[in-house]
Design an enzyme around this catalytic site. Structure first.
Site, PDB file in Angstrom:
ATOM      1  N   LYS A 184       0.881  -1.180   0.000  1.00  0.00           N
ATOM      2  CA  LYS A 184       0.000   0.000   0.000  1.00  0.00           C
ATOM      3  C   LYS A 184       0.908   1.217   0.000  1.00  0.00           C
ATOM      4  O   LYS A 184       1.485   1.588   1.009  1.00  0.00           O
ATOM      5  CB  LYS A 184      -0.902  -0.004   1.230  1.00  0.00           C
ATOM      6  CG  LYS A 184      -2.245   0.729   1.034  1.00  0.00           C
ATOM      7  CD  LYS A 184      -2.129   2.219   0.702  1.00  0.00           C
ATOM      8  CE  LYS A 184      -1.894   3.033   1.961  1.00  0.00           C
ATOM      9  NZ  LYS A 184      -1.884   4.505   1.654  1.00  0.00           N
ATOM     10  N   GLU A 259       8.165   0.837  12.244  1.00  0.00           N
ATOM     11  CA  GLU A 259       9.121   1.927  12.426  1.00  0.00           C
ATOM     12  C   GLU A 259       8.293   3.202  12.452  1.00  0.00           C
ATOM     13  O   GLU A 259       7.686   3.581  11.455  1.00  0.00           O
ATOM     14  CB  GLU A 259      10.149   1.995  11.297  1.00  0.00           C
ATOM     15  CG  GLU A 259      11.190   3.070  11.556  1.00  0.00           C
ATOM     16  CD  GLU A 259      11.920   3.533  10.312  1.00  0.00           C
ATOM     17  OE1 GLU A 259      12.272   4.742  10.270  1.00  0.00           O
ATOM     18  OE2 GLU A 259      12.114   2.727   9.396  1.00  0.00           O
ATOM     19  N   CYS A 292      12.462  10.703   9.717  1.00  0.00           N
ATOM     20  CA  CYS A 292      12.137  10.239  11.073  1.00  0.00           C
ATOM     21  C   CYS A 292      13.380  10.119  11.952  1.00  0.00           C
ATOM     22  O   CYS A 292      13.295  10.250  13.173  1.00  0.00           O
ATOM     23  CB  CYS A 292      11.401   8.906  11.006  1.00  0.00           C
ATOM     24  SG  CYS A 292      12.270   7.619  10.077  1.00  0.00           S
ATOM     25  N   GLU A 390       7.080  15.205  17.571  1.00  0.00           N
ATOM     26  CA  GLU A 390       7.757  15.193  16.274  1.00  0.00           C
ATOM     27  C   GLU A 390       7.115  16.213  15.330  1.00  0.00           C
ATOM     28  O   GLU A 390       5.916  16.140  15.053  1.00  0.00           O
ATOM     29  CB  GLU A 390       7.683  13.796  15.654  1.00  0.00           C
ATOM     30  CG  GLU A 390       8.424  13.675  14.337  1.00  0.00           C
ATOM     31  CD  GLU A 390       8.359  12.272  13.763  1.00  0.00           C
ATOM     32  OE1 GLU A 390       9.388  11.792  13.272  1.00  0.00           O
ATOM     33  OE2 GLU A 390       7.268  11.664  13.800  1.00  0.00           O
TER      34      GLU A 390
END
Length: 492
Positions: A184, A259, A292, A390
């Site tokens: 996906k 992750e 990230c 974040e």
């Protein structure tokens, strides 16, 4: 569903199919969604938007293809995967310009490093699977043998910041393990995953082994993670989405590999290589901070803090914000208008909470609507959101510390634990601090070093599981122990 195998759209003059790829065929949907280039916010075209029907067809195709693919064994599968890696290498230029046009990443980096890594990912795991014999030993008259067995259909859900490379990072071990897959792609940047399907066909992978279903996460992604025939779910993306997927997987007791987000520290001691530390710190603006792993919380020992701040300001002033297709550009655009508003919100709230802007802090309107200036906050209140959550944009913070113990405490003062970077000239300190920081990866006097033999993944809120080497196969395989009484067989 209707098959439209020949209809393609041009992305930077490269023909790309906007359809799904299911069971070796291009498949359309009743619904579609538009893909916008962050470079200038123009439309790149509409792509098929899948849902439960397309996901069911893709999983069914993968399930049918699984027995034959698994039966090939590592060497048989390796023939196809090496061929796929070769095909990828022959299309580096097309991949690079399509991905840059699609997600705004730097073209030079894509051409010289990122796309080549995609081929390396495939080839590495094909070769590693062939070495994976499993352990064998004897104890108390019983012989034990460990076997790595394929599991079935794997769902691979990938992010938009490096879609091709991070997809191949999952595709390589999943296929090498003997699983079949449904990918996906990210809805904001799906085009290089569509090209991957073309490459799989060119490499001769049997129909159904690799499938691609495009769509929105809440529709295609949800249908895929909820499907009863999916045996593994590998996801890279936000912690919030990871929690949603984790709840669904837990209900079906399906193994997951996540992750997720990061709020990584970059710790600079006074005895470090100063110039290298500054270059690394300013390098955290790479991909407009949409990484990230980025060390967004810079922690500097007090005695060098003022000098470090000035050097970082000078380095940031030399960065060129602009069109990522130009070789001189260092910082490109944010991915979407929605994401731009999110980053702006973090910056405005940080100002309201009392943090000081050392430089940047604004949209660069003269460059374009999605270009945000490299930004640094100092004098930040300990409770400020900007230190905790974040941002995923070109926004860093700088704090100071006095002692090694204080540096460790500040580095660990986060719910995330994806990575950390430490600069010091003392080998003993490097060992102490590296061991004391709670993160999946700790880099010492370097950054972004990544060997596929090493485990990679996040601690705490940053993820579940590890990828790389044996760790990838421990996830994508069922591990079976076969125990046999020694001397109990009368025939061979």
């Amino acid at each position: 569903m209707s098959i439209l195998s020949s209809e393609k759209i041009l992305v930077a003059n490269v023909p790309v199919s906007p359809q799904h790829y299911i069971d070796g065929k291009r498949v359309n949907s009743a619904n579609s969604f538009e893909v916008i280039s962050p470079i200038d916010e123009t439309s790149l075209g509409s792509v098929a938007a899948g849902g439960a029907d397309e996901v069911h067809a893709a999983v069914a195709a993968a399930k049918r293809a699984f027995p034959e693919w698994a039966a090939l064994g590592p060497k048989g599968r390796g023939v196809y995967l090496r061929r796929l890696a070769d095909v990828i290498e022959s299309h580096i230029e097309e991949l690079a310009i399509v991905e840059t046009t699609n997600n705004g990443s730097l073209l030079e980096a894509s051409r010289l490093r990122v796309m080549k890594r995609g081929a390396h990912n495939i080839r590495f795991f094909a070769e590693w699977a062939e070495k994976l014999e499993g352990e064998c030993w004897e104890s108390n008259g019983v012989q034990y043998q460990v076997k790595y067995q394929p599991t079935g259909v794997s769902a691979l859900i990938t992010p938009w910041n490096a879609p091709f490379m991070l997809t191949t990072w999952k595709v390589g071990p999943a296929l090498a393990a003997g699983n079949t897959i449904v990918i996906k792609p990210p809805e904001w940047a799906p085009f290089t995953c569509s090209l991957l399907a073309d490459f799989a066909e060119e490499a001769g992978l049997p129909p159904g082994v690799l499938n691609v279903v495009q769509g929105i996460g809440e529709e295609a992604g949800a249908a895929l993670t909820q499907h009863p025939d999916v045996a593994r779910i590998s996801f890279t993306g936000s912690s919030e989405t990871g929690r949603i997927i984790g709840k669904v997987a837990a209900e079906r007791v399906v193994p997951v590999s996540f992750e997720l987000g990061g709020k990584s520290p970059l710790v600079v001691f006074a005895d470090s290589n100063f110039d290298l530390a500054v270059r690394t710190a300013v390098g955290q603006y790479d991909n407009a901070g949409q990484v990230c792993l980025a060390g967004t919380r810079i922690l500097v020992q007090e005695e060098i803090a003022d000098t470090f701040l000035e050097a970082l300001k000078n380095a940031a002033n030399n960065l060129i914000l602009g069109d990522p297709r130009k070789p001189e550009t260092n910082v490109g655009p944010l991915i979407t208008r929605e994401h731009m508003e999110r980053v702006k919100g973090f910056v405005e709230r940080a100002k309201a909470e009392g943090a000081t802007v050392a430089y940047g802090g604004n949209v660069s309107e003269d460059v374009g609507g999605l270009y945000f200036e490299p930004t640094l906050f100092v004098d930040i209140p300990a409770h400020a959101e900007i230190l905790k959550e974040e941002v995923f944009g070109p926004v860093l913070t700088l704090q100071t510390f006095r002692t090694e113990e204080e540096a460790i405490a500040m580095a660990n003062d986060t719910e995330y634990g994806l990575a950390a970077t430490v600069f010091t000239g003392c080998e003993e300190r490097a060992a102490r601090v590296g061991s004391a920081i709670h993160a999946g990866t700790v880099w010492i006097n370097t950054f972004f070093a990544r060997d596929l033999k090493a485990p990679f993944g996040g601690s705490k809120k940053s993820g579940i599981g590890r990828e790389g080497g044996n760790w990838s196969f421990e996830f994508f395989c069922d591990i079976t122990t076969i125990s046999s009484r020694v001397g109990s067989f009368t025939k061979k």
